[in-house]
Each structure stands twice: as structure tokens, then as C-alpha cells.
Design an enzyme around this catalytic site. Structure first.
Site, PDB file in Angstrom:
ATOM      1  N   SER A   1     -27.612 135.738 -26.814  1.00 51.81           N
ATOM      2  CA  SER A   1     -27.244 136.408 -25.581  1.00 51.81           C
ATOM      3  C   SER A   1     -28.517 136.939 -24.896  1.00 51.81           C
ATOM      4  CB  SER A   1     -26.230 137.517 -25.858  1.00 51.81           C
ATOM      5  OG  SER A   1     -25.668 137.991 -24.658  1.00 51.81           O
TER       6      SER A   1
ATOM      7  N   ASP B   1     -19.976 128.474 -21.840  1.00 55.06           N
ATOM      8  CA  ASP B   1     -20.306 129.767 -22.437  1.00 55.06           C
ATOM      9  C   ASP B   1     -19.352 130.844 -21.912  1.00 55.06           C
ATOM     10  OD1 ASP B   1     -21.718 132.466 -22.345  1.00 55.06           O
ATOM     11  OD2 ASP B   1     -23.136 131.338 -23.577  1.00 55.06           O
TER      12      ASP B   1
ATOM     13  N   HIS C   1     -19.913 132.204 -27.400  1.00 55.70           N
ATOM     14  CA  HIS C   1     -21.117 132.954 -27.058  1.00 55.70           C
ATOM     15  C   HIS C   1     -21.696 133.492 -28.367  1.00 55.70           C
ATOM     16  CE1 HIS C   1     -23.743 134.915 -24.189  1.00 55.70           C
ATOM     17  NE2 HIS C   1     -23.558 136.085 -24.761  1.00 55.70           N
TER      18      HIS C   1
END
Length: 405
Positions: A189, A287, A346
Site C-alpha cells: 500500500s 486493486d 490489496h
């Protein structure tokens, strides 16, 4: 956002008995907090609220005693003064409430994936030295503003670059990183973006004879509008970039190329072409964070509630195609490796599961865990794992989901 999971405060040890040799090996399953108290005072290496930056360290054992996994934590960004002031009251903006210990197997997110000390989950890296960089600056370690910004009579400090440099120095000076056999730098991330932004800095700081590879998970955030055409995330990141004073904290070759718009270098697709260190890109085509926060749709095409309309479904599929086009230079790269699946995930490297995640999802029979290990240790000449099936067809079973017509 990467979910921050903190472990118990109690020390635990795992005992492994090798009966054939009648030897008991004791390994420490926890990572311990190291705050940068001196560098906070002398170099200004502080979190948003002025508390010292820091990292967690778990010592390597056995075959991993001289190998290193360095992970930069994720957790989004703050984009303006009010947003950053709010963040400064949390563990993503302050180290004041960081516990002294992080548990090994549950270091982050469902048994840890790449960070796990469980050999079954993480056979290639389970016993490596681990440095887990706490994320408390809100800028993917790129901010470098000398003077604090005062909001509601409280000072905010944008010093992510200084925290990063202080951690690198401390690991080299006090933990033995400079004598490592092998190093992997990772993040997911906002930490995945940190990998794109700072991997070459790690490479330049570590002695040149030591192999260094990177893994950037879910950090390839697009410079893309919302479904309605609004600037949304682009405007937020530009605002943040200027507030953080991040020009000096991103790839300088990228800044030279985009000298009229240096903020472009906070986006991975723009900074990636300037990276020189070998990198494994781990990215989902759809995503989930990007679909919800950049494209800004709250439905998924296979769900009944809320059900996507035709415009939303098309926007969803178009976004995936845009992400695949943006990542094509990496797919064509001889230096780098790519894992690109058609899933709405994610931070896959930190998630374990029977279907999805580090040990679950498969492309042509290979999981991300197997692909990354094979690439790092050169067990195969293959370096690209790309899900070629169209998400809108029933033939796409990589994620166990299909878009409904």
C-alpha cells in the site's frame, strides 16, 4: 490501507526440537521496538506529532542469521493540515502508543505472509532478520519540511525522509545490515509506494557487494480521475506533496525529468522507469483500494447489493485495463519481475488464505510466495506471472469471481 496489527506485550519463545540430534533450538518469535531517540533530537527524525520515529527488529536465526528483510509499513497518507492533525493523534502519526513488541507470526494481517516466522507460510524468509519500519509521517517517508506547521496550537512535523535515513543509519551501524549476505526491501500500500520511491536509496546505502532486491505490493497507484471525471486522488496527492515538501524525498532522476511538475514523482508509474534496483512488482489489476478511493465506486460487478449499473461496471473494467497498460513497462522489463492478477485485492503479500493472498491465489499453478522466492533465489528463469484471462468471462477463475453480464 495496510492494517496495523500490534502484538502482545509478553515475550514468548518458540521451541523447536531436533530429536535426531537431541538439540533444542530456541527462536525469538517477536520483533522489538527501537525508537530513534537520538536522531529525533539531532536530526529531527520525528513523527507527525514530534515523537521519535522508529522500527521493530526481529533477529534472524539459522540459515537466515545474516539475511535481511526490510519492510516499510503502509497506511495511506494525509493530504492537508486538518487531515494530518487528525492523523497525528493515531499510531500512524505518533509513536507514543506503539507497543514494545510485535508478535512474529501475526506481525501483520492474517499470519503475516512475507513477514511470518512460520516456515510453512513463509518458507524462504521465515528466519531472516526483519526490520519493520513504523509508519508515522503520512508521506511514504518522503516529507522533509524543516519548520513545523502549527494547527490548533499543535505543531506538525513532516520528516519522513529523515526517519528513513535515520533507520538506514541505525541498521547499518548497530544491527549488522552492512555485513548482510542478502537484502530484500518490501512494503505494501503506502509502503509499496515507499518501495518505488526509496528502493534505490536502500541500494545506495548498503555495501555494493550485497545483493538487494525489492518487492512493491499494491503500491502502483494510478494518476487517475474518479468515475465522474473529478481530480480526486490526484488533487489530494498534489496537496500532500506540497505540504510535506517532498521534492527532495522522492527519486531525484524523476524530479529532473518532471522539473516543472515534481509532484508527478509521488506516483509509482512515473517514478518506476527511473529505478535501477531489481524489483518484484506485486499488483492486482482491480486493486480494491484504488477502485474504492481513486475511481470512487462503492460496488463490485459481481455483487447483488449494492449492484453496479452498466456505467460503473464499464468504469471498473476500464480502470483495470488502465492499470495493466500503466504496468506494461515492467512486464517488458528484463531486470524486474511482475505478478499481476485480475483480483480485487490489496496487500496480497501480507494475507494468507486458501484462495487469495500470499499462499492461496495462483497464476498457472504458482502462488505469489513461490514466484517471489523463485525469482529472488534464481530457481527459475521465469520472471513474469500475468493473469491473461478477461475478468468478465467465466474462464477467469484466478480469484474465484466473475463479472456478471
Amino acid at each position: 490501507y495496510q492494517r496495523r496489527v500490534r502484538g502482545s506485550q509478553k515475550m514468548k519463545f518458540a521451541l523447536f526440537v531436533l530429536l535426531c540430534f537431541d538439540i533444542i533450538i530456541v527462536t525469538n518469535a517477536y520483533a522489538y521496538l527501537h525508537l530513534l531517540n537520538i536522531d529525533a533530537k539531532t536530526e529531527g527524525a520525528v513523527c507527525l506529532d514530534g515523537s521519535p520515529g522508529g522500527y521493530y527488529y526481529r533477529q534472524g536465526t539459522g540459515t537466515g542469521a545474516n539475511k535481511w528483510l526490510i519492510h516499510m509499513e503502509g497506511g495511506g497518507w494525509c493530504y492537508n493540515e486538518a487531515d494530518c492533525a487528525n492523523r497525528a493523534t493515531s499510531t500512524l502519526g505518533s509513536s507514543k502508543d506503539w507497543p514494545n513488541i510485535l508478535e512474529g507470526s501475526s506481525l501483520c494481517c492474517n499470519d503475516g505472509g512475507l513477514l511470518s516466522d512460520n516456515q510453512n507460510v513463509n518458507p524462504d524468509f521465515y528466519n531472516w532478520n526483519l526490520a519493520f519500519l513504523g509508519y508515522c509521517d503520512g508521506s511514504s517517508f518522503s516529507g522533509d519540511r524543516t519548520d513545523p506547521v502549527v494547527v490548533d496550537n499543535k505543531s506538525l512535523y513532516f520528516r519522513g525522509k529523515r526517519i528513513l535515513y535515520a533507520v538506514i543509519k541505525d541498521l547499518l551501524t548497530n544491527k549488522g545490515l552492512g555485513t548482510a549476505d542478502q537484502v530484500v526491501v518490501s512494503g505494501c500500500s503506502a509502503g509499496g509506494l515507499s518501495t518505488y520511491l526509496h528502493l534505490d536509496q536502500w541500494r545506495e546505502s548498503i555495501p555494493s557487494h550485497i545483493p538487494v532486491n525489492g518487492l512493491a505490493d499494491a503500491g502502483y497507484f494510478l494518476e487517475h480521475t474518479t468515475i465522474t471525471g473529478a481530480s480526486g486522488y490526484i488533487a489530494q496527492m498534489i496537496s500532500g506533496f506540497n505540504l510535506w515538501n517532498a521534492t527532495g524525498g522522492v527519486n531525484q532522476n524523476c524530479v529532473t525529468a518532471y522539473k516543472a511538475q515534481p509532484w508527478k514523482c509521488i506516483f509509482a508509474p512515473n517514478t518506476y522507469p527511473f529505478l535501477t534496483t531489481p524489483l518484484f512488482l506485486l499488483q492486482g489489476k482491480y486493486d480494491s483500494w484504488q477502485i474504492g478511493n481513486i475511481l470512487q465506486i462503492s460496488c463490485l460487478p459481481w455483487d447483488e447489493a449494492p449492484k453496479c449499473n452498466a456505467t460503473e461496471t464499464k468504469a471498473f473494467l476500464d480502470y483495470g485495463n488502465a492499470l495493466q497498460e500503466a504496468i506494461t513497462p515492467a512486464i517488458k522489463s528484463a531486470k524486474d519481475a511482475v505478478w499481476f492478477d485480475a483480483c480485487t485485492q490489496h496487500c496480497q503479500s501480507l494475507i494468507n488464505g486458501n484462495v487469495l493472498g500470499w499462499n492461496g491465489i495462483k497464476i498457472n499453478g504458482t502462488t505469489p510466495q513461490q514466484a517471489f522466492g523463485d525469482w529472488v533465489f534464481k530457481r527459475t528463469s521465469k520472471s513474469k506471472w500475468v493473469d491473461e484471462c478477461a475478468f468478465s468471462t467465466t474462464e477467469c477463475n484466478t480469484c474465484g469471481l466473475t463479472v456478471k453480464a
